[in-house]
Motif scaffolding. Structure first.
Motif, PDB file in Angstrom:
ATOM      1  N   TRP A 175      12.878  -1.793   9.056  1.00 50.34           N
ATOM      2  CA  TRP A 175      11.128  -2.213   9.030  1.00 50.34           C
ATOM      3  C   TRP A 175      10.269  -1.686   8.085  1.00 50.34           C
ATOM      4  CZ3 TRP A 175       9.082  -4.787  13.206  1.00 50.34           C
ATOM      5  CH2 TRP A 175      10.181  -4.812  14.282  1.00 50.34           C
ATOM      6  N   HIS A 176       9.373  -2.734   7.699  1.00 51.28           N
ATOM      7  CA  HIS A 176       8.221  -2.391   6.972  1.00 51.28           C
ATOM      8  C   HIS A 176       7.210  -1.591   7.964  1.00 51.28           C
ATOM      9  CE1 HIS A 176       8.694  -5.336   3.577  1.00 51.28           C
ATOM     10  NE2 HIS A 176       9.567  -4.696   3.607  1.00 51.28           N
ATOM     11  N   ALA A 177       6.911  -0.418   7.671  1.00 50.38           N
ATOM     12  CA  ALA A 177       5.996   0.203   8.622  1.00 50.38           C
ATOM     13  C   ALA A 177       4.831   1.005   7.793  1.00 50.38           C
ATOM     14  CB  ALA A 177       6.930   1.395   9.274  1.00 50.38           C
ATOM     15  N   ALA A 178       3.742   1.234   8.448  1.00 48.19           N
ATOM     16  CA  ALA A 178       2.552   1.981   7.971  1.00 48.19           C
ATOM     17  C   ALA A 178       2.627   3.306   8.414  1.00 48.19           C
ATOM     18  CB  ALA A 178       1.160   1.229   8.368  1.00 48.19           C
ATOM     19  N   ASP A 192       0.962  -1.060  -0.118  1.00 51.34           N
ATOM     20  CA  ASP A 192      -0.043   0.072   0.030  1.00 51.34           C
ATOM     21  C   ASP A 192       0.869   1.432   0.041  1.00 51.34           C
ATOM     22  OD1 ASP A 192      -2.151  -1.580   0.012  1.00 51.34           O
ATOM     23  OD2 ASP A 192      -2.310  -1.548   2.352  1.00 51.34           O
ATOM     24  N   ALA A 193       0.163   2.400  -0.718  1.00 52.50           N
ATOM     25  CA  ALA A 193       1.133   3.491  -0.700  1.00 52.50           C
ATOM     26  C   ALA A 193       1.753   4.125   0.608  1.00 52.50           C
ATOM     27  CB  ALA A 193       0.284   4.467  -1.553  1.00 52.50           C
ATOM     28  N   ASP A 194       1.100   3.662   1.706  1.00 46.92           N
ATOM     29  CA  ASP A 194       1.424   4.374   3.205  1.00 46.92           C
ATOM     30  C   ASP A 194       2.562   3.226   3.761  1.00 46.92           C
ATOM     31  OD1 ASP A 194      -0.461   2.420   3.803  1.00 46.92           O
ATOM     32  OD2 ASP A 194      -1.310   3.464   5.262  1.00 46.92           O
ATOM     33  N   VAL A 195       2.801   2.305   3.285  1.00 45.02           N
ATOM     34  CA  VAL A 195       3.767   1.379   3.691  1.00 45.02           C
ATOM     35  C   VAL A 195       5.320   1.776   3.395  1.00 45.02           C
ATOM     36  CG1 VAL A 195       4.403  -0.987   4.010  1.00 45.02           C
ATOM     37  CG2 VAL A 195       1.832  -0.352   3.983  1.00 45.02           C
ATOM     38  N   VAL A 201       3.486   6.089  13.293  1.00 48.59           N
ATOM     39  CA  VAL A 201       3.780   4.959  12.379  1.00 48.59           C
ATOM     40  C   VAL A 201       3.760   3.810  12.978  1.00 48.59           C
ATOM     41  CG1 VAL A 201       6.427   5.248  13.150  1.00 48.59           C
ATOM     42  CG2 VAL A 201       5.760   4.336  10.846  1.00 48.59           C
ATOM     43  N   VAL A 202       3.195   2.877  12.543  1.00 43.77           N
ATOM     44  CA  VAL A 202       3.049   1.364  12.855  1.00 43.77           C
ATOM     45  C   VAL A 202       3.900   0.627  12.561  1.00 43.77           C
ATOM     46  CG1 VAL A 202       1.378  -0.501  13.419  1.00 43.77           C
ATOM     47  CG2 VAL A 202       0.653   2.088  13.141  1.00 43.77           C
ATOM     48  N   LEU A 203       5.008   0.044  13.362  1.00 40.33           N
ATOM     49  CA  LEU A 203       6.041  -1.015  12.775  1.00 40.33           C
ATOM     50  C   LEU A 203       5.215  -2.397  12.439  1.00 40.33           C
ATOM     51  CD1 LEU A 203       8.854  -0.757  15.432  1.00 40.33           C
ATOM     52  CD2 LEU A 203       8.405   0.597  13.142  1.00 40.33           C
ATOM     53  N   LEU A 204       5.262  -3.072  11.305  1.00 43.44           N
ATOM     54  CA  LEU A 204       4.932  -4.283  10.869  1.00 43.44           C
ATOM     55  C   LEU A 204       5.589  -5.422  10.732  1.00 43.44           C
ATOM     56  CD1 LEU A 204       3.066  -2.539   7.698  1.00 43.44           C
ATOM     57  CD2 LEU A 204       2.024  -2.770   9.738  1.00 43.44           C
ATOM     58  N   GLU A 205       6.811  -5.410  10.225  1.00 40.18           N
ATOM     59  CA  GLU A 205       7.712  -6.639  10.166  1.00 40.18           C
ATOM     60  C   GLU A 205       9.122  -6.121   9.807  1.00 40.18           C
ATOM     61  OE1 GLU A 205       6.388  -9.356   7.296  1.00 40.18           O
ATOM     62  OE2 GLU A 205       6.419  -7.744   5.533  1.00 40.18           O
TER      63      GLU A 205
END
Length: 339
Positions: free
Chosen positions: A137-140, A93-96, A125-129
């Motif tokens: 990190w991949h983050a939203a 997604d564009a926000d990741v 920002v939300v850390l995803l993986e």
């Protein structure tokens, strides 16, 4: 061959801690080591002499990506924590975005999936993986404005511990930067000035643009570069083809340009994401020269430099640069590898 094997025998050069225009007379007031691919000769010059070192009919391919103020403070109990935004994650997604956490200028190994970090002006920002299981990190991103607008107001340039002083974003831009998107400056082109480009054109040396948005350069030893977005426009591909027909040389200004040109497999226009990693045994067919800075001994860029220059010339170049006191990093001296 691993980066560790490439760097073996390469000395560490002293660091440039401030911009050349602060140390000397201007941006182009840096030293230039010229390594000749055909003869193996090493010459010392000044960067301002570049028009005299090239030939009419040569073309310099530049990266016009502009540097973002990609470092943002993380709000909370630890004021030393910073978030570095590297770039969007391809196919997500564009926000990741791909991000890095830094603490007091150093790599920060903390964080966990699902952790929410507060940013200025109500952003988060939300850390995803973890990216590839590593330190990135991949983050939203959860921002109150489009990311470029948000960074323009709340971000600052990514800075590392070797710099002295908090230099503004303008110090981290090339004079021809037009397309915002790089987390860090494509620094091989920093020493160019409008006056120098005018002299190059007047000497019959062409300048052709492309774009590659560079991510964070703080890769750990052995870590491969991640995917980056690039565009080689049709008019640049056509100019390169013309230069080859008339017997001129194609000279890449920076490793980002090499990655973009080599990713355009047929030598024509191309656009998209590239995950190309150039190793010492990778044929590099798109260029006849490379203008680059001097890199850390654990940098992944060294593998690309060996692919262009060969191991012997690379080792001798770095030994000579160390002997002569050349400076490394984005504000440092430059190295022209030329056929």
């Amino acid at each position: 061959m691993s980066v560790a094997e490439v760097r073996r025998g390469l000395p560490a050069l002293p660091e440039a801690s401030e911009p050349a225009e602060v140390r000397g007379a201007g941006r182009d007031d840096v030293r230039l080591l010229v390594s000749h691919l055909d003869s193996g000769r090493l010459d010392h010059a000044r960067f301002a002499e570049l028009p005299e070192l090239l030939d009419p009919g040569d073309v310099l391919v530049i990266n016009t990506s502009a540097t973002l103020p990609a470092a943002v403070p993380v709000l909370g109990s630890d004021p030393a924590l910073r978030l570095h935004l590297s770039g969007p994650v391809p196919g997500a997604d564009a926000d990741v975005w791909l991000v890095e956490l830094r603490h007091e200028g150093r790599r920060f190994g903390g964080g966990r999936p699902g952790l929410v970090l507060r940013l200025p002006a109500g952003g988060a920002v939300v850390l995803l993986e973890r990216h590839g299981g590593g330190r990135l990190w991949h983050a939203a991103l959860r921002l109150p404005a489009p990311v470029l607008h948000y960074l323009a107001r709340h971000g600052e340039p990514i800075r590392y511990g070797h710099t002295r002083g908090e230099w503004p974003l303008a110090r981290y831009q090339t004079v021809y930067a037009t397309s915002p998107g790089s987390a860090e400056m494509p620094s091989a082109g920093r020493a160019f000035t409008p006056e120098l480009i005018t002299r190059l054109v007047a000497a019959g040396i062409d300048v052709a643009p492309l774009v590659l948005h560079a991510g964070v350069s703080s890769l750990v030893a052995g870590e491969a570069p991640h995917a980056e977005w690039y565009r080689v426009p049709r008019f640049t591909a056509e100019r390169i083809e013309l230069v080859r027909r008339i017997g001129g040389r194609v000279i890449a200004v920076g490793t980002t340009v090499v990655r973009a040109l080599e990713s355009a497999a047929d030598g024509g226009p191309a656009e998209g994401w590239t995950d190309l990693v150039i190793a010492p045994d990778t044929p590099v067919d798109s260029l006849d020269g490379l203008l680059t800075g001097f890199h850390d001994s654990d940098s992944s860029h060294l593998a690309m430099l060996e692919a262009v220059a060969g191991r012997d010339l690379l080792e001798r170049s770095y030994a000579e640069a160390a002997r002569a006191g050349y400076l490394r990093h984005e504000f440092g001296d430059l190295h022209l590898i030329l056929r």
